[in-house]
Design an enzyme around this catalytic site. Structure first.
Site, PDB file in Angstrom:
ATOM      1  N   LYS A  76      10.388 -37.397  -1.237  1.00  0.00           N
ATOM      2  CA  LYS A  76       9.916 -36.097  -1.711  1.00  0.00           C
ATOM      3  C   LYS A  76       8.657 -36.247  -2.563  1.00  0.00           C
ATOM      4  O   LYS A  76       7.664 -35.538  -2.357  1.00  0.00           O
ATOM      5  CB  LYS A  76      11.005 -35.403  -2.525  1.00  0.00           C
ATOM      6  CG  LYS A  76      10.616 -34.028  -3.035  1.00  0.00           C
ATOM      7  CD  LYS A  76      11.678 -33.427  -3.940  1.00  0.00           C
ATOM      8  CE  LYS A  76      12.979 -33.206  -3.222  1.00  0.00           C
ATOM      9  NZ  LYS A  76      13.934 -32.434  -4.039  1.00  0.00           N
ATOM     10  N   LYS A  88      17.377 -41.202  -9.115  1.00  0.00           N
ATOM     11  CA  LYS A  88      18.326 -40.107  -9.304  1.00  0.00           C
ATOM     12  C   LYS A  88      19.463 -40.608 -10.201  1.00  0.00           C
ATOM     13  O   LYS A  88      19.693 -41.814 -10.312  1.00  0.00           O
ATOM     14  CB  LYS A  88      18.891 -39.648  -7.963  1.00  0.00           C
ATOM     15  CG  LYS A  88      19.429 -38.230  -7.956  1.00  0.00           C
ATOM     16  CD  LYS A  88      18.326 -37.199  -7.839  1.00  0.00           C
ATOM     17  CE  LYS A  88      18.896 -35.795  -7.704  1.00  0.00           C
ATOM     18  NZ  LYS A  88      17.845 -34.798  -7.465  1.00  0.00           N
ATOM     19  N   SER A 154      12.758 -24.825 -13.065  1.00  0.00           N
ATOM     20  CA  SER A 154      11.947 -25.139 -11.887  1.00  0.00           C
ATOM     21  C   SER A 154      12.439 -24.410 -10.633  1.00  0.00           C
ATOM     22  O   SER A 154      11.806 -24.501  -9.581  1.00  0.00           O
ATOM     23  CB  SER A 154      11.953 -26.650 -11.633  1.00  0.00           C
ATOM     24  OG  SER A 154      13.268 -27.098 -11.342  1.00  0.00           O
ATOM     25  N   THR A 158      10.838 -24.067  -6.742  1.00  0.00           N
ATOM     26  CA  THR A 158      11.533 -24.625  -5.585  1.00  0.00           C
ATOM     27  C   THR A 158      11.641 -23.567  -4.491  1.00  0.00           C
ATOM     28  O   THR A 158      11.371 -23.837  -3.313  1.00  0.00           O
ATOM     29  CB  THR A 158      12.941 -25.109  -5.971  1.00  0.00           C
ATOM     30  OG1 THR A 158      12.841 -26.100  -6.996  1.00  0.00           O
ATOM     31  CG2 THR A 158      13.665 -25.705  -4.771  1.00  0.00           C
ATOM     32  N   ALA A 245      22.483 -24.627  -0.608  1.00  0.00           N
ATOM     33  CA  ALA A 245      23.623 -25.049  -1.425  1.00  0.00           C
ATOM     34  C   ALA A 245      23.683 -26.576  -1.384  1.00  0.00           C
ATOM     35  O   ALA A 245      22.680 -27.237  -1.618  1.00  0.00           O
ATOM     36  CB  ALA A 245      24.906 -24.396  -0.923  1.00  0.00           C
ATOM     37  N   ALA A 267      18.371 -27.176   0.050  1.00  0.00           N
ATOM     38  CA  ALA A 267      19.387 -28.210  -0.168  1.00  0.00           C
ATOM     39  C   ALA A 267      18.817 -29.597   0.090  1.00  0.00           C
ATOM     40  O   ALA A 267      17.947 -29.776   0.948  1.00  0.00           O
ATOM     41  CB  ALA A 267      20.583 -27.960   0.747  1.00  0.00           C
TER      42      ALA A 267
END
Length: 356
Positions: A76, A88, A154, A158, A245, A267
């Site tokens: 990303k 992460k 944010s 998004t 989701a 997602a």
């Protein structure tokens, strides 16, 4: 507080963590903190990615999630042209009952122990208010509230990124009319899905919003003056499917069931396996890779908070996601390869150039 390699804490073989630079496990008995931070790749800069606070069936399940998510952040950030690598974190537990200021401060100390190799942000189960507390024990974070000197939520950016990517793909499929009068199914009525819904309505699309939480559905209904169709679970017929989701919902069978020709959503990790990328391509279903479409949030955090750009500049940066989506879709068509493979090739080229 105890911080050890995840391989040691969870009795893993080296192959499980292959491809990651560092994976660490933290346990703090005093606060109940159990957390894993996975740093995937720092070629482009420190690993940047959010903290997911979630109940997992086991610590191995949490590990599997954080490994996939951290790799996704590398792709990303590279696809968005940001000076950050991918990482992460997960905190294992129920954020409704286990999240306390003491636990968040302990988590901040865990982040701080990595000396800036990991920059954390919010994700599922965490928010800007939580980051204000995490920020009491580390400076290696982004996404605090505006009152605390951060750039705030944010989610709207998004949603904006997903919208411009979806519109670019719709124009490729249906011409200049794009999303106007198209039926779009938004799965997930959270902070991103709600904003996306309003953007779609303004564009002239027909919108169906699905969420099992009746309060979430009611919030969207109130915000849109009842202009959307609401459902507990998403059904067809649709022309566009927007998964906003949790991941692993995009399969050929599912998309065909919905009747959609275009898939574009917020997602993460939308495909249950990489094989689904080729299957979607063969079925003639246009998929905008998740890490391309949903990069607006991380652009918001980096451009607005870390680089100090103005609101107008941040918005322009987010809207350039449409150009990235067009580039990926064009490469996919020209090379006759799936869109996910096309995006991966673009990222691989950027990482190779940076290493060189």
């Amino acid at each position: 507080m105890t911080i050890v390699p995840a391989a040691e804490a969870l009795d893993l073989d080296a192959e499980t963590l292959a491809g990651h630079e560092s994976v660490l496990y933290c346990r703090d008995e005093e606060t109940g903190l159990r957390s894993i931070i996975a740093i995937h790749d720092t070629t482009l800069g420190p690993g940047l990615g959010g903290t997911r606070f979630k109940t997992y069936p086991s610590e191995r399940d949490a590990l599997h999630d954080v490994l996939r998510l951290s790799q996704g952040m590398t792709y990303k950030n590279a696809a968005a042209g940001l000076p950050f690598g991918g990482a992460k974190a997960v905190i294992i537990g129920d954020p409704r009952t286990d999240k306390t200021p003491e636990l968040l401060r302990a988590y901040g100390r865990f982040v701080d122990a990595l000396d800036g190799r990991y920059v954390t942000a919010a994700d599922v189960g965490t928010n800007s208010d939580d980051l204000d507390i995490v920020g009491e024990t580390t400076t290696h974070l982004t996404g605090r509230t505006v009152a605390a000197g951060g750039s705030g939520d944010s989610g709207p950016d998004t949603a904006l990124g997903v919208f411009v990517a979806m519109r670019a793909a719709a124009e490729r499929l249906w011409g200049a009319g794009g999303l106007k009068d198209r039926t779009v199914g938004v799965e997930g009525a959270g902070k991103v899905g709600g904003v996306l819904t309003k953007l779609l309505l303004d564009e002239g699309a027909r919108v169906v919003v699905a969420d099992p939480d009746p309060e979430a559905r009611e919030r969207v209904s109130a915000a849109t003056a009842g202009a959307v169709q609401l459902a507990e679970y998403l059904g067809g017929p649709l022309e566009v499917y927007a998964p906003c989701a949790l991941g692993a919902t995009v399969t050929v069978a599912r998309v065909n069931e919905l009747g959609a020709r275009l898939v574009c959503g917020a997602a993460n990790n939308q495909l249950p396996t990489q094989d689904e990328d080729a299957a979607l391509h063969e079925a003639g279903i246009l998929w905008v890779p998740d890490y391309v479409a949903n990069a607006g949030g991380v652009i918001h955090l980096v451009s607005g908070e870390r680089l100090g750009r103005t609101r107008d500049e941040v918005t322009a940066d987010v809207k350039r996601i449409a150009d990235t989506a067009r580039e990926v879709l064009s490469h996919s068509a020209d090379a006759a390869i799936p869109t996910g493979a096309a995006a991966d090739e673009m990222v691989a080229a950027r990482l190779a150039a940076a290493r060189a």
